[in-house]
Write an enzyme that holds these catalytic residues in place. Structure first.
Site, short mmCIF file in Angstrom:
data_model
loop_
_atom_site.label_atom_id
_atom_site.label_comp_id
_atom_site.label_asym_id
_atom_site.label_seq_id
_atom_site.Cartn_x
_atom_site.Cartn_y
_atom_site.Cartn_z
N LYS A 149 0.81 -1.23 0.00
CA LYS A 149 0.00 0.00 0.00
C LYS A 149 0.84 1.28 0.00
CE LYS A 149 -4.16 -1.77 2.27
NZ LYS A 149 -5.18 -1.48 3.29
N ASP A 195 -10.16 2.77 1.90
CA ASP A 195 -10.33 2.33 3.29
C ASP A 195 -11.02 3.44 4.10
OD1 ASP A 195 -9.15 -0.16 2.98
OD2 ASP A 195 -7.14 0.59 3.45
#
Ligand code: ATR
Length: 276
Positions: free
Chosen positions: A67, A100
């Site tokens: 990420k 997210d």
């Protein structure tokens, strides 16, 4: 075929393919397909290029440990820059975002948890905590961060102040934070995650803040020790599967341009969890 997928190392346990492919089937998007795409951390740039130029991928989700590593190879938006992590890439414009944050905030909304002008305790200072702090602060919450290593929490907030001008957050110890009170306590640490399911970030003996909802970003197991502790103190508890589903729903919308069938994705995620 319109291909999308998830990169990470390893990605074998991901439930995202089940979730997205069920959504395509439900909406009759028969030309869309979501695949696992393992990419080792030391060849991220090459891995992205190969998927885009040779694999014909439209976009990818990104999971651990990539990420942060994909950031220099895409155009991260403000949210991704503030969180310091990209979990969704659109190869059509090489943009990177962090769904997210959206997944977490949408799930809070779906559960009717209001945070504007309220105190919220976030446990943790890793990537998940950054997503929570960013979303909560942007929604007008007063955030208190508690972390095993408080210096890491201080660095996180200093970073976010620079990258996103976030000021409504501070760092305290767990007992101090609990004493101040809160409407919501978020476990954004990895503590309690399978297989160490007996662990909890909430220290026994610290009184649960009256009226606070417990939100555990951990979704494996469904009912964590943290959730059980909070429930025993009379709290309402929410597990992390809804956040996972809703971050996927946000990626689905970005790639296909259509609203995601959230219920279908939730059911697929739940059944995939039982088999992976
Ligand atoms: P993620 O990206 O999933 O948030 P991470 O960046 O590795 O993962 O962060 C993990 C978080 O869980 C950190 O806040 C970590 O605390 P430290 O900053 O002190 O390392 C927290 N954590 C992990 N194991 C822990 C444990 N046994 N007790 C308390 N906190 C723990």
């Amino acid at each position: 075929m319109k291909k999308v997928g998830i990169i990470g190392w390893p990605v074998t346990h991901s439930i995202s393919p089940a979730m997205h492919n069920a959504a395509y089937a439900a909406l009759g998007l028969t030309d869309w397909q979501y695949e696992l795409a393992p990419v080792p951390p030391d060849i991220v740039r090459q891995g992205l290029r190969t998927l885009r130029d040779e694999g014909g991928f439209i976009g990818v989700n990104v999971t651990v440990p990539l990420k942060e590593k994909v950031m220099p190879h895409v155009r991260p938006d403000e949210r991704a820059r503030a969180v310091g992590a990209v979990n969704t890439i659109d190869f059509r414009d090489n943009s990177g975002t962090n769904t997210d944050v959206i997944g977490f905030m949408d799930d809070l909304k779906a559960h009717g948890v209001e945070v504007q002008g309220q105190r919220v305790i976030v446990l943790g200072a890793g990537g998940a905590a950054r997503a929570a702090v960013y979303g909560l602060a942007r929604a007008g919450a007063q955030v208190t961060v508690v972390n095993r290593t408080p210096q890491k929490a201080q660095v996180m907030l200093a970073d976010m102040m620079l990258s996103a001008n976030i000021r409504s957050a501070d760092v305290l110890t767990l007992d101090e934070a609990a004493e101040q009170g809160a409407v919501l306590v978020v476990n954004a640490t990895s503590v309690g995650m399978w297989p160490k399911t007996e662990e909890s970030p909430w220290i026994t003996g610290v009184a649960w803040p009256a009226g606070a909802v417990a939100y555990d970003m951990v979704y494996r197991p469904h009912q964590t020790t943290f959730m059980r502790q909070a429930e025993q103190s009379g709290a309402r508890v929410i597990g992390g599967l809804g956040m996972l589903v809703r971050q996927g729903a946000a990626a689905f919308k970005l790639w296909t341009g259509q609203d995601a069938p959230v219920e279908v994705m939730y059911a697929a995620a739940e059944s995939a969890l039982q088999t992976t």
